[in-house]
Design a protein around this motif. Sequence first.
Motif, PDB file in Angstrom:
ATOM      1  N   SER A 184       0.600  -1.293  -0.047  1.00 47.88           N
ATOM      2  CA  SER A 184      -0.356  -0.064   0.086  1.00 47.88           C
ATOM      3  C   SER A 184       0.848   1.595  -0.126  1.00 47.88           C
ATOM      4  O   SER A 184       1.760   1.201   1.054  1.00 47.88           O
ATOM      5  N   SER A 186       0.850   4.096   1.441  1.00 40.27           N
ATOM      6  CA  SER A 186       0.764   4.687   3.131  1.00 40.27           C
ATOM      7  C   SER A 186       2.414   3.711   3.874  1.00 40.27           C
ATOM      8  O   SER A 186       2.573   4.257   4.661  1.00 40.27           O
ATOM      9  N   GLY A 217      -3.440  -2.398  13.494  1.00 39.36           N
ATOM     10  CA  GLY A 217      -4.108  -2.287  11.997  1.00 39.36           C
ATOM     11  C   GLY A 217      -3.291  -2.382  10.766  1.00 39.36           C
ATOM     12  O   GLY A 217      -3.068  -1.343  10.194  1.00 39.36           O
ATOM     13  N   PRO A 220      -3.692  -3.757   4.217  1.00 45.94           N
ATOM     14  CA  PRO A 220      -2.901  -5.046   3.985  1.00 45.94           C
ATOM     15  C   PRO A 220      -1.253  -5.320   3.632  1.00 45.94           C
ATOM     16  O   PRO A 220      -0.896  -6.401   4.167  1.00 45.94           O
ATOM     17  N   GLY A 221      -0.974  -4.209   4.534  1.00 47.80           N
ATOM     18  CA  GLY A 221       0.590  -4.537   5.068  1.00 47.80           C
ATOM     19  C   GLY A 221       1.854  -3.131   5.001  1.00 47.80           C
ATOM     20  O   GLY A 221       2.932  -4.017   4.365  1.00 47.80           O
ATOM     21  N   GLY A 222       1.243  -2.353   4.370  1.00 49.96           N
ATOM     22  CA  GLY A 222       2.145  -1.417   3.604  1.00 49.96           C
ATOM     23  C   GLY A 222       3.946  -1.291   4.622  1.00 49.96           C
ATOM     24  O   GLY A 222       4.880  -0.941   4.950  1.00 49.96           O
ATOM     25  N   TRP A 223       3.183  -0.850   5.851  1.00 47.61           N
ATOM     26  CA  TRP A 223       4.025  -0.862   7.460  1.00 47.61           C
ATOM     27  C   TRP A 223       4.588  -2.350   7.984  1.00 47.61           C
ATOM     28  O   TRP A 223       5.235  -2.049   7.982  1.00 47.61           O
ATOM     29  N   ASP A 238      -5.003  -7.448  12.603  1.00 45.83           N
ATOM     30  CA  ASP A 238      -5.955  -6.738  11.845  1.00 45.83           C
ATOM     31  C   ASP A 238      -6.614  -7.611  11.554  1.00 45.83           C
ATOM     32  O   ASP A 238      -6.136  -9.306  11.303  1.00 45.83           O
ATOM     33  N   ASP A 258      -9.005  -8.068  17.577  1.00 47.68           N
ATOM     34  CA  ASP A 258      -8.942  -6.407  17.350  1.00 47.68           C
ATOM     35  C   ASP A 258      -7.533  -5.617  18.350  1.00 47.68           C
ATOM     36  O   ASP A 258      -6.230  -6.430  19.182  1.00 47.68           O
ATOM     37  N   GLY A 259      -7.456  -5.114  17.674  1.00 48.49           N
ATOM     38  CA  GLY A 259      -6.436  -4.386  18.218  1.00 48.49           C
ATOM     39  C   GLY A 259      -5.798  -3.779  19.564  1.00 48.49           C
ATOM     40  O   GLY A 259      -4.920  -4.096  20.756  1.00 48.49           O
ATOM     41  N   ASP A 275      -1.761   1.998  12.980  1.00 46.40           N
ATOM     42  CA  ASP A 275      -2.225   3.055  12.287  1.00 46.40           C
ATOM     43  C   ASP A 275      -3.810   1.984  11.882  1.00 46.40           C
ATOM     44  O   ASP A 275      -4.250   2.837  11.366  1.00 46.40           O
TER      45      ASP A 275
HETATM   46  C1  LIG Z   1      -5.589   2.882   7.332  1.00 50.56           C
HETATM   47  S1  LIG Z   1      -5.736   1.293   6.983  1.00 50.56           S
HETATM   48  C2  LIG Z   1      -4.098   0.431   7.988  1.00 50.56           C
HETATM   49  C3  LIG Z   1      -2.975   0.408   6.549  1.00 50.56           C
HETATM   50  C4  LIG Z   1      -1.694  -0.367   7.052  1.00 50.56           C
HETATM   51  N1  LIG Z   1      -0.610   0.358   8.020  1.00 50.56           N
HETATM   52  C5  LIG Z   1      -0.506  -0.308   5.448  1.00 50.56           C
HETATM   53  O1  LIG Z   1       0.270   0.370   5.463  1.00 50.56           O
HETATM   54  O2  LIG Z   1      -1.127  -1.212   4.286  1.00 50.56           O
HETATM   55  C6  LIG Z   1      -6.293   1.245   9.139  1.00 50.56           C
HETATM   56  C7  LIG Z   1      -6.516  -0.616   9.997  1.00 50.56           C
HETATM   57  O3  LIG Z   1      -6.935  -0.672  10.611  1.00 50.56           O
HETATM   58  C8  LIG Z   1      -7.488  -1.232  11.320  1.00 50.56           C
HETATM   59  N2  LIG Z   1      -8.327  -1.406  12.779  1.00 50.56           N
HETATM   60  C9  LIG Z   1      -9.234  -0.505  12.992  1.00 50.56           C
HETATM   61  N3  LIG Z   1      -9.157  -0.797  13.823  1.00 50.56           N
HETATM   62  C10 LIG Z   1      -8.930  -1.611  14.751  1.00 50.56           C
HETATM   63  C11 LIG Z   1      -9.094  -2.865  15.633  1.00 50.56           C
HETATM   64  N4  LIG Z   1      -9.555  -2.784  16.320  1.00 50.56           N
HETATM   65  N5  LIG Z   1      -8.402  -4.135  16.237  1.00 50.56           N
HETATM   66  C12 LIG Z   1      -7.279  -3.945  14.864  1.00 50.56           C
HETATM   67  N6  LIG Z   1      -7.052  -3.362  13.749  1.00 50.56           N
HETATM   68  C13 LIG Z   1      -8.078  -2.649  13.234  1.00 50.56           C
HETATM   69  C14 LIG Z   1      -8.243  -1.957   9.607  1.00 50.56           C
HETATM   70  O4  LIG Z   1      -8.839  -3.059   9.602  1.00 50.56           O
HETATM   71  C15 LIG Z   1      -7.267  -1.455   9.126  1.00 50.56           C
HETATM   72  O5  LIG Z   1      -6.774  -2.567   7.698  1.00 50.56           O
END
Ligand SMILES: C[S@@+](CC[C@H](N)C(=O)[O-])C[C@H]1O[C@@H](n2cnc3c(N)ncnc32)[C@H](O)[C@@H]1O
Length: 358
Positions: A184, A186, A217, A220-223, A238, A258-259, A275
């Motif tokens: 991604s 990000s 969070g 898909p895995g950018g970080w 996630d 859940d994070g 994120d």
């Molecule tokens: C902006 S995206 C993350 C993108 C990721 N950093 C990347 O670079 O690909 C936000 C993510 O946070 C996850 N998310 C939101 N609330 C969450 C929670 N309570 N626990 C785990 N993941 C959560 C969503 O499923 C989503 O995939």
Amino acid sequence: MNALLLYCRPGFEKECAAEIQHRAMSVAAGYAEAKPNTGYVLYKCFTEGDAEYLVRRLQFWRLIFARQMIACTAHLKDISVDDRVAEVLEAAQSLPLCGELIVEPTDTNEGKELSKFCRKFSVPLRQKLRKHNKLTDKPKADKPVMHLCVLSGTEMMLGYSIPGNNSRFEMGIPRLRHPKDAPSRSSLKLEEAFLTFVPPEETEKRVTSGMNAVDLGASPGGWTYQLVRRGMMVSAVDNGPMDQALMDTGQVKHFQEDGFGFEPKRKNVTWLVCDMVEKPGRVARLMGQWLANRWCEEAIFNLKLPMKQRFSEAERCLDLMKQYLRDEGVRYQVTAKHLYHDREEITVHLRREPRRDR
Ligand SMILES: C[S@@+](CC[C@H](N)C(=O)[O-])C[C@H]1O[C@@H](n2cnc3c(N)ncnc32)[C@H](O)[C@@H]1O
């Protein structure tokens, strides 16, 4: 001109102005002037010489929304196109001897069209400044950096920043290339965050192969990609799916949880990154808990700020986190920045204060 010139993301002038007013007022009286979508803010000081005092006294790393901090000594308007160099040179007479010159546009559409002009103009200007002892013959990292901010072919602002109390990047923006195989866009946010928050000379020790990391969070895995690239073992948390190529590296374990409820089984995590799209206050508190519980050494996380009062909301969330850490008796360091790759969010670095070597 007797002003601090701050660069920011276009559209965030209001936040940058609110912040500099808040930080600078008690040090040197003045008022912030900001026009929407210009990519900069001026803090105009009332007392002569105060801008040059502020550029040393204010700590740049404490400013969230400013990408660069410059003591601006001249605002040149209606510059004669026949001899721009002479006009800039004259204005530069009041500047200290500088070790570097940066001719840069603002981060706007008009600015993009001026990049080529800036590059070309810097060549004769640099020569003239050297000849007149305003610029060292070779770049000197311990001397002030001269900035010429080009607003148009006939309007420019001149000033200087202080090394170690500025951004080391032109326009305050690190130039990064999006890796082709990153899942991604990000991904670049975390790369920029590491560059911004970890000094280059400490990177090898603090961001290195073999470390354990948690990504909350992660989908898909950018970080996660950035952590894997640095040789770390990553717990990716996630409910969403993770990029298959990343999973195939064998360095990633995916937890569909859940994070906010996730706890690492072994307490050997160096880096926590987060994120999650969630209320910023909730995320800030969670990060404080991870540090207080000693579940990680350092954390990088985003606070999403989609509301109007972004500066005050950022301050409120960070203050809550700091208060929590103080109550828990944790010594910490925290820095927050609106990075180039951030939009309606800021990125925060939180670190347990390292023990001092005796
Ligand atoms: C902006 S995206 C993350 C993108 C990721 N950093 C990347 O670079 O690909 C936000 C993510 O946070 C996850 N998310 C939101 N609330 C969450 C929670 N309570 N626990 C785990 N993941 C959560 C969503 O499923 C989503 O995939």
